[in-house]
Design a protein around this motif. Structure first.
Motif, short mmCIF file in Angstrom:
data_model
loop_
_atom_site.label_atom_id
_atom_site.label_comp_id
_atom_site.label_asym_id
_atom_site.label_seq_id
_atom_site.Cartn_x
_atom_site.Cartn_y
_atom_site.Cartn_z
N VAL A 13 66.56 -77.31 -30.18
CA VAL A 13 66.15 -76.25 -31.08
C VAL A 13 66.86 -74.98 -30.62
N ASP A 14 67.75 -74.46 -31.45
CA ASP A 14 68.54 -73.27 -31.14
C ASP A 14 68.01 -72.10 -31.96
N ILE A 15 67.72 -71.01 -31.29
CA ILE A 15 67.10 -69.85 -31.94
C ILE A 15 68.07 -68.67 -31.94
N THR A 16 68.49 -68.26 -33.12
CA THR A 16 69.30 -67.05 -33.24
C THR A 16 68.35 -65.86 -33.18
N VAL A 17 68.47 -65.10 -32.11
CA VAL A 17 67.49 -64.06 -31.81
C VAL A 17 67.67 -62.86 -32.75
N GLN A 18 66.55 -62.41 -33.31
CA GLN A 18 66.54 -61.19 -34.12
C GLN A 18 65.97 -60.00 -33.36
N ARG A 19 65.07 -60.30 -32.44
CA ARG A 19 64.41 -59.23 -31.71
C ARG A 19 63.93 -59.74 -30.36
N VAL A 20 64.10 -58.94 -29.32
CA VAL A 20 63.53 -59.23 -28.00
C VAL A 20 62.63 -58.06 -27.63
N ILE A 21 61.41 -58.38 -27.22
CA ILE A 21 60.43 -57.37 -26.81
C ILE A 21 60.11 -57.62 -25.35
N ALA A 22 60.30 -56.62 -24.50
CA ALA A 22 60.11 -56.80 -23.06
C ALA A 22 59.17 -55.72 -22.53
N TRP A 23 58.01 -56.16 -22.07
CA TRP A 23 57.07 -55.25 -21.40
C TRP A 23 57.33 -55.31 -19.90
N PRO A 24 57.12 -54.23 -19.18
CA PRO A 24 57.45 -54.23 -17.76
C PRO A 24 56.45 -54.94 -16.87
N ASP A 25 55.31 -55.37 -17.40
CA ASP A 25 54.31 -56.05 -16.57
C ASP A 25 53.76 -57.26 -17.30
N PRO A 26 53.15 -58.21 -16.58
CA PRO A 26 52.72 -59.47 -17.21
C PRO A 26 51.59 -59.31 -18.21
N ALA A 27 50.86 -58.20 -18.19
CA ALA A 27 49.78 -57.98 -19.14
C ALA A 27 50.29 -57.36 -20.43
N ALA A 28 51.59 -57.10 -20.53
CA ALA A 28 52.20 -56.50 -21.72
C ALA A 28 51.54 -55.16 -22.05
N ALA A 29 51.31 -54.35 -21.04
CA ALA A 29 50.72 -53.04 -21.24
C ALA A 29 51.81 -51.99 -21.42
N GLY A 30 51.47 -50.93 -22.12
CA GLY A 30 52.39 -49.82 -22.28
C GLY A 30 53.40 -50.03 -23.40
N THR A 31 54.44 -49.24 -23.37
CA THR A 31 55.48 -49.26 -24.41
C THR A 31 56.58 -50.24 -24.02
N PRO A 32 56.86 -51.22 -24.86
CA PRO A 32 57.90 -52.19 -24.51
C PRO A 32 59.31 -51.68 -24.82
N GLU A 33 60.27 -52.32 -24.21
CA GLU A 33 61.67 -52.12 -24.56
C GLU A 33 62.01 -53.14 -25.64
N VAL A 34 62.66 -52.68 -26.70
CA VAL A 34 62.97 -53.55 -27.83
C VAL A 34 64.47 -53.64 -28.02
N PHE A 35 64.98 -54.87 -28.15
CA PHE A 35 66.39 -55.12 -28.41
C PHE A 35 66.51 -55.79 -29.77
N GLY A 36 67.45 -55.32 -30.59
CA GLY A 36 67.61 -55.89 -31.92
C GLY A 36 66.78 -55.15 -32.95
N GLU A 37 66.18 -55.87 -33.88
CA GLU A 37 65.43 -55.24 -34.97
C GLU A 37 64.24 -54.45 -34.44
N ARG A 38 63.94 -53.35 -35.08
CA ARG A 38 62.78 -52.56 -34.72
C ARG A 38 61.51 -53.37 -34.97
N LEU A 39 60.43 -53.00 -34.27
CA LEU A 39 59.17 -53.72 -34.42
C LEU A 39 58.65 -53.63 -35.85
N ALA A 40 58.06 -54.72 -36.31
CA ALA A 40 57.48 -54.74 -37.65
C ALA A 40 56.14 -54.00 -37.66
#
Length: 326
Positions: free
Chosen positions: A139-166
């Motif tokens: 299964v190959d996924i062409t990425v549209q968006r990557v969302i990366a939070w700096p901690d495992p609880a996904a707290a705070g403002t994430p860094e977003v690559f690609g399309e803006r958040l919906a």
């Protein structure tokens, strides 16, 4: 669609995690989320990430082919090669390589060995594990968006690559059979109490699955009381999938539970999850016993798939599937 470029830190996570949570949507607008071992497969230059599965899991493949909007959550660091604390979600459109080339299967072997341990060789092992190692689909996924939070609880403002958040999704109409739990809540709590990794997935406003980490704060007759970082769960009610799992090095001793159900989030963030279906398994903690079990299950799965004409049906679905534009 332009290639999504992600950072070196995110690439370390994608390339290093032993396991990830793969989420795909259902015809009813829900999401199923399940554990996979991606073995670090990605093509950063093309903005593509991948994982493998078996033709024995035909229902999952049918749904991905019918609606290729999927997500991968890299959420657990044990026994992999990344030291980053980040919680990373990659969303995009999937394509299924139903008949991979011999070269692609051969290239998978060293990757699998790095993450899952030594590949057993020899006359007996080759016979037992032939379907497990060779009868794979990608299964190959062409990425549209990557969302990366700096901690495992996904707290705070994430860094977003690609399309803006919906935008947050609207609520969904209640299922015809009601929203109350359909499996015993007490039993569910007991099943997942010893499974430390828990993620919840729902369909976003753009149709792509959203995956977030959750914890269990309590339970009652209406379901599980969920806790998550502020702002991760939009207010309203909707279908959602839940994954809870644990694992040891090389995925030996894997234990997992997957649920579908109904999520209700109040305006003040109080979230209740009513489980409707529950599936799971526990793999033996002994490597050789695990391999024999996997080999026999793969043999049975492929026998059933061939008898049911699964490959031909999936190929037909793939040709007839409507094009989903990003």
């Amino acid at each position: 669609m332009p290639v999504v470029e992600w950072s070196d830190g995110v690439d370390e996570v994608i390339g290093g995690d032993l396991t990830a949570a793969a989420a795909y949507v259902t015809p009813a607008g829900g999401v199923v989320v399940t554990g996979v071992a991606p073995c670090g497969m990605r093509d950063r230059g093309r903005g593509v990430i991948s994982f493998t599965t078996s033709l024995g899991f035909a229902k999952k493949l049918e749904r991905i082919i019918a609606d290729p909007r999927v997500a991968m959550a890299y959420h657990a660091r044990e026994h992999g090669f990344s030291a980053s604390p980040s919680f990373v979600v990659a969303q995009g459109l999937a394509s299924v390589d139903l008949v991979p080339s011999a070269q692609r299967l051969e290239a998978l072997a060293p990757r699998a060995e790095r993450f899952l341990g030594e590949i057993k060789r020899g006359p007996v092992w080759d016979r037992v594990l032939r379907e497990y190692y060779s009868e794979r689909v990608f299964v190959d996924i062409t990425v549209q968006r990557v969302i990366a939070w700096p901690d495992p609880a996904a707290a705070g403002t994430p860094e977003v690559f690609g399309e803006r958040l919906a935008e947050p999704p609207h609520f969904q109409p209640a299922p015809r059979n009601g929203t109350s739990p359909r499996v015993g809540v007490e039993k569910v709590v007991q099943q997942i109490a010893v499974l430390p990794h828990r993620v919840l997935a729902y369909r976003g406003a753009d149709g792509l699955p959203v995956v977030v980490p959750v914890d269990i704060a309590g339970h009652g007759s209406t379901g599980l009381q969920l806790v998550t970082s502020q702002g991760l769960l939009p207010p309203g009610a909707r279908r959602a999938g839940l994954l809870a799992h644990s694992y040891r090095p090389h995925l030996v001793g894997l234990s997992t539970r997957t649920f579908t159900g109904w999520l209700d989030v109040s305006k003040d963030g109080f979230a209740v999850y009513a489980p409707h279906t529950s599936k799971g398994f526990r793999a033996p903690p002994l490597k050789e016993l695990l391999l024999v079990s996997n080999g026999l299950l793969a043999k049975y799965g492929m026998w059933h798939a061939r008898r049911a004409g699964v490959l031909e049906r999936l190929q037909q679905l793939s040709r007839a599937a409507p094009t989903v534009k990003p």
